[in-house]
Design an enzyme around this catalytic site. Structure first.
Site, PDB file in Angstrom:
ATOM      1  N   HIS A 184      16.957  29.519  59.559  1.00  0.00           N
ATOM      2  CA  HIS A 184      17.287  30.307  60.759  1.00  0.00           C
ATOM      3  C   HIS A 184      18.239  31.448  60.404  1.00  0.00           C
ATOM      4  O   HIS A 184      19.231  31.692  61.100  1.00  0.00           O
ATOM      5  CB  HIS A 184      17.916  29.416  61.833  1.00  0.00           C
ATOM      6  N   ASP A 196      19.473  22.935  60.105  1.00  0.00           N
ATOM      7  CA  ASP A 196      18.267  22.322  60.658  1.00  0.00           C
ATOM      8  C   ASP A 196      17.032  23.128  60.280  1.00  0.00           C
ATOM      9  O   ASP A 196      17.103  24.304  59.933  1.00  0.00           O
ATOM     10  CB  ASP A 196      18.374  22.252  62.181  1.00  0.00           C
ATOM     11  N   GLU A 197      15.872  22.470  60.367  1.00  0.00           N
ATOM     12  CA  GLU A 197      14.563  23.115  60.288  1.00  0.00           C
ATOM     13  C   GLU A 197      14.451  24.085  59.114  1.00  0.00           C
ATOM     14  O   GLU A 197      14.140  25.264  59.271  1.00  0.00           O
ATOM     15  CB  GLU A 197      14.255  23.818  61.616  1.00  0.00           C
ATOM     16  N   VAL A 198      14.712  23.572  57.931  1.00  0.00           N
ATOM     17  CA  VAL A 198      14.698  24.399  56.728  1.00  0.00           C
ATOM     18  C   VAL A 198      13.298  24.408  56.118  1.00  0.00           C
ATOM     19  O   VAL A 198      12.751  23.355  55.776  1.00  0.00           O
ATOM     20  CB  VAL A 198      15.726  23.889  55.697  1.00  0.00           C
TER      21      VAL A 198
END
Length: 757
Positions: free
Chosen positions: A284, A349-351
Site C-alpha cells: 500500500h 497488511d496485504e503485501v
C-alpha cells in the site's frame, strides 16, 4: 488498509467449492417451506419509540439506579469545582451546556465557583488533572448522582469527568418547556480501554472540518482513539519537512499540514481522545514510490498514484535496499515528534510478494540474511520497521499479516490488529491484540449484527478459550471506516448511528449488553437523533442526495429507497468480479480482478446500511402475526406504495444517467414484485384462506431469488449466493424481503388470526 477478500488459498478453495456446488444443484433443489423469523430486530419493541419515563443512555453504564424524582435545570447552571478545574474540564462543561441548549432550543449559561457552595446545580469533584494527551492507562471511571436539588459528578481525573458529562447530557430531556433530569445514581467505567475508529484519509481525503465532526460524535458515545490511516497507494496525507516529496508529489494535492495535524491532536485531546497515526509499509505504498522512486523494486514500471497493471495488490517497496530503511527512519523520527500518542501503526497488511520473488537482488539479500521465504522477508521488514518506531519512543502496531506461522519472536515486537482470519498460530499468544475483525463498516452489516460481535471472537493455537484465559492480552477494539467508496460527503452515513452500537459493545459490561439488547433499537434511534442535533449529517446527506437526483416525485423515490439497503461488501458487487476471484483461486494462471478505486456518487453510496422504515415494517409484521390487527391497514398501505414504485419511478430513472447506470429499473421492479407478494399474503391472512401448496411454493421460491443477506468473511453461503445474483442485487439488498417472507410463511400456515380493520 484495504478490505479485499484476501483469505488464504485453502479458504478460497472452499469458497470455490461452495460456488461450484451451488451451480450443480441450482434449479433442482427443493424450495424453502419456511422462512426464519426476521432476526434483524434486537430490542425492536413495538415500534412506538421510547416512553417518556425511559432513561436512554448509550453506552449503558456499569450500574444505574433510578428513582421517582426529577431535577429541573435552570437557565444559569452554577458549577462548583472544589478540587480541580482544568482548562479541559471547563471547556467540556461549556460544551455540555451548549449542547443541552441546542437540544432544547434554549440558551444555558454557566457560572463557576472554586469551592463547594450551597445551591450549586453541578458539583464536579475531580481529584486531579490528567495528562495533557490521554494515554491507554487513563482512568475513565466516574460516579454520577442526580437528586432533586443538584448533580454530583465525581472522577479521579478530568478525562473520567468528560465521560460522565456525556452521560449527563444524554439524561437531559425537555418536557413542558423545561429541561429535566431523572434522579439517578450511576457508577460507570469502561470494559475496554482502547475504543477506537480507523479513519481512512488516503483513498478519499477527509478535510479537517470532517475529522473534527467525527471527533465530536466519538466524544458523545465515548470512543477514545482516532486511528488516522495517512498513507496508501492513492495518497500520502501528512506534510513532511524531512521528506517533502511525500506530500508535494505523493498526495495529489490533498494533505494535512503539520499545523493542521497539531490542531486535530489538540482538538481530540480536549475531548479525551487519542490520535494514533498509521504509515503503512511495505505494501500500500505507491504514494511513497511516486515521491521517492528509489524505494521501488528494480525493473517495475514507473509508479503512478492509485494505479498498477497486474495483481490484486500494488507492488511493495524494496526491503533489500538500505536506502529504504534510511528514508523510513527519517519519517518515523519526524512523525513521532508530531503525534504525541505512545502508539504508532506500521501497517504491513496485504503485501504482494510476487515482485520480491522475481528480483535477483532481493533473492541475494534473502540468502545473505538467512531468510528462506518471502514471508520471512516480510517478517524481517516488519520487525525492523517496528524497531525503528521503538527507538523513537513509540509502541508499534501492525496488521495481522505481519505475523507468519514460522515467526518465533516472543514476545512479538509490536501489538497486532486483527481483521481477517479469526484463527491464529501460537505466535499471537504473546501479542497485545487490537480487535477490528467484524467491525468493518464498509461490509454494511446492520447494527444488530455488529452489536453481537465479541472482541474475544477469535482463536489462537494452544489457547482453549481467549475470553477465559485472558491471553493474548486484548487492548480493545477499533471500528474501521475505509474510504474506497466513502468521501467527506458520505462519511457520516457510513459511520452513524451504527458506530454508537459498537461504542456500547466496547464500553459496557457483558451483563449490561445482555440487558441493553432488549431496548437496543429504541435507544439507538434516540441516540441517532441526538447525533443529528450535535451536527452529524448521516440523515441530511441521504436526503440531500435524493433531492439532487430527483427532478420529479421525490416522495416516491424516498419511499422506494426505504425498501433498500446497500448490499454487503463493496468488492462483491459484481458477479463478473466474483467469478474472477473464484477462477484465480482454482487456476494459478488466472489473475484476480484488478483493483479500482470506487465511485462515491452512486445511490448505494448514499444509503444508510440499515433501513429504519424496513425495520419498522418488520416490527409491525410481527405485531400483526401476534394478533395486533390494528397494524393491518398500515402494512397494506405501505405495501401498496412499494408496489407502485416501478411505475411511478420509471420516468425519473429514464431521465437520470446515475439511476440508469445502477440499473434501478431492475431494482424498482424487484421491490414492486416483492410488495405484490406481501399483499397476496396479507389478503390470504385477512380472508383466513391458507395459500395452496403450489402457490406457496411459487411465491417462496421467488422470494428466495431476492434473499436478504448479511455479509461476513465467514459467511461462505452469502459469498456463493453472490455468484448467481444479478449485479443490481449484488449492490442492493431488498430490506423488506425477510418480513414479506415471514408473511408468506404465515399465510401458508395461517399462523395468525388477522382481521382487516
Amino acid at each position: 488498509m484495504s478490505q479485499f477478500i484476501t483469505v488464504d488459498k485453502n479458504r478460497w478453495l472452499l469458497f470455490s467449492s461452495l460456488a461450484i456446488s451451488v451451480l450443480l444443484v441450482a434449479g433442482c433443489c427443493s424450495p424453502k417451506y419456511s422462512t426464519p423469523l426476521y432476526s434483524g430486530v434486537v430490542g425492536g419493541g413495538t415500534g412506538q419509540g421510547h416512553t417518556p419515563d425511559e432513561v436512554v443512555v448509550m453506552p449503558m453504564p456499569r450500574s444505574m439506579r433510578t428513582s421517582a424524582g426529577t431535577m429541573i435545570l435552570p437557565g444559569t447552571i452554577r458549577v462548583s469545582t472544589p478540587q480541580t478545574r482544568s482548562g479541559r474540564l471547563q471547556r467540556a462543561v461549556d460544551r455540555w451546556a451548549a449542547q443541552v441548549g441546542t437540544q432544547s432550543g434554549t440558551s444555558l449559561s454557566v457560572s463557576w465557583a472554586e469551592e463547594a457552595t450551597k445551591g450549586s446545580h453541578l458539583s464536579l469533584v475531580v481529584a486531579e488533572e490528567s495528562n495533557r494527551y490521554p494515554d491507554l492507562d487513563a482512568d475513565e471511571s466516574y460516579q454520577l448522582t442526580v437528586t432533586d436539588d443538584g448533580i454530583l459528578l465525581k472522577a479521579s481525573n478530568d478525562v473520567g469527568a468528560l465521560r460522565g458529562l456525556q452521560t449527563l447530557r444524554q439524561l437531559v430531556t425537555e418536557r413542558e418547556g423545561t429541561l429535566q433530569l431523572p434522579t439517578v445514581t450511576i457508577d460507570d467505567s469502561p470494559q475496554w480501554a482502547w475504543r477506537g475508529m480507523v479513519l481512512d484519509t488516503a483513498r478519499h481525503f477527509m478535510p479537517v472540518s470532517t475529522v473534527k465532526r467525527l471527533l465530536a460524535g466519538m466524544e458523545m458515545v465515548k470512543l477514545n482513539v482516532l486511528h488516522l490511516h495517512l498513507s496508501d497507494d492513492q495518497g500520502f496525507r501528512a506534510e513532511s519537512r524531512v521528506l517533502p516529496k511525500l506530500h508535494e508529489v505523493g498526495s495529489g494535492g490533498d494533505y494535512y499540514t503539520q499545523s493542521e495535524i497539531t490542531e486535530l491532536v489538540e482538538y481530540a485531546a480536549d475531548r479525551g481522545i487519542r490520535i494514533v497515526p498509521e504509515f503503512g509499509l511495505p505494501g500500500h505504498s505507491l504514494s511513497w514510490q511516486v515521491a521517492y522512486p528509489e524505494l521501488r523494486v528494480d525493473g517495475l514500471p514507473d509508479p503512478v498514484l492509485g494505479e498498477w497493471s497486474s495483481s490484486l495488490f500494488s507492488p511493495p517497496i524494496n526491503p533489500a535496499k538500505e536506502k529504504s530503511y534510511e528514508l523510513i527512519n527519517l519519517l518515523v523520527a519526524e512523525m513521532a515528534s508530531l503525534f504525541p500518542d505512545h502508539y504508532f501503526h506500521i501497517g504491513s497488511d496485504e503485501v504482494n510478494t510476487a515482485p520480491w520473488k522475481s528480483d535477483s537482488s532481493i533473492r541475494d539479500f534473502m540468502k545473505a540474511k538467512g531468510l528462506r521465504s518471502v514471508d520471512a522477508l516480510h517478517s524481517y521488514f516488519a520487525q525492523r520497521y517496528a524497531s525503528m518506531v521503538a527507538a523513537h519512543g513509540k509502541l508499534p502496531i501492525a496488521w495481522e499479516e505481519a505475523v507468519h506461522p514460522e515467526d518465533t519472536a516472543e514476545p512479538l515486537p509490536f501489538a497486532v490488529q486483527l481483521w481477517l482470519d479469526g484463527d491464529y498460530p501460537p505466535a499471537f499468544a504473546s501479542a497485545d491484540i487490537l480487535m477490528s475483525r467484524n467491525y468493518y463498516l464498509d461490509h454494511q452489516q446492520p447494527a444488530w449484527w455488529l452489536y453481537q460481535q465479541k472482541l474475544t471472537d477469535f482463536e489462537v493455537e494452544g489457547i482453549s478459550d481467549v475470553a477465559e484465559q485472558g491471553a493474548p492480552r486484548i487492548l480493545g477494539a477499533e471500528i474501521a471506516a475505509w474510504s474506497e467508496h466513502v468521501d467527506h460527503d458520505t462519511l457520516d452515513i457510513a459511520v452513524w448511528p451504527r458506530s454508537a452500537a459498537l461504542a456500547e459493545r466496547f464500553w459496557s459490561q457483558p451483563s449490561q449488553l445482555s440487558k441493553g439488547a432488549v431496548t437496543f433499537y429504541r435507544r439507538l434511534d434516540v441516540v441517532s437523533e441526538r447525533l443529528v442535533r450535535l451536527g452529524m449529517r448521516h440523515k441530511e446527506a441521504t436526503e440531500n442526495y435524493l433531492a439532487e437526483i430527483s427532478e420529479r416525485d421525490l416522495e416516491a423515490l424516498t419511499t422506494f429507497v426505504d425498501a433498500l439497503e446497500p448490499a454487503g461488501y463493496y468488492y462483491q458487487r459484481s458477479r463478473k468480479r466474483l467469478l474472477r476471484f473464484v477462477a484465480s483461486a482454482i487456476f494459478p494462471f488466472v489473475e484476480p480482478p484488478a483493483y479500482a478505486l470506487g465511485d462515491v456518487d452512486r445511490l448505494i453510496d448514499h444509503l444508510p446500511a440499515e433501513s429504519q422504515a424496513a425495520r419498522q415494517f418488520a416490527i409491525k409484521t410481527e405485531r400483526l402475526l401476534s394478533g395486533d390487527n390494528r397494524v393491518y391497514p398500515e402494512l397494506r398501505e405501505q405495501l401498496l406504495t412499494w408496489e407502485a414504485s416501478h411505475d411511478r419511478l420509471a420516468p425519473l430513472i429514464e431521465q437520470s444517467d446515475a439511476l440508469r447506470r445502477d440499473e434501478l429499473q431492475f431494482v424498482t421492479k424487484t421491490v414492486s414484485e416483492i410488495a405484490a407478494i406481501g399483499l397476496r399474503a396479507l389478503d390470504s391472512l385477512a380472508k383466513g384462506e391458507p395459500l395452496g401448496f403450489i402457490e406457496y411454493y411459487r411465491l417462496s421460491n421467488r422470494l428466495d431469488d431476492f434473499e436478504y443477506g448479511v455479509f461476513s468473511f465467514d459467511n461462505y453461503g452469502e459469498m456463493a449466493n453472490g455468484v448467481f445474483r444479478p449485479d443490481p442485487l449484488q449492490q442492493h439488498n431488498i430490506a423488506i424481503q425477510p418480513a414479506v417472507a415471514r408473511l408468506v410463511y404465515a399465510a401458508r400456515n395461517q399462523a395468525a388470526n388477522v382481521q382487516a380493520e
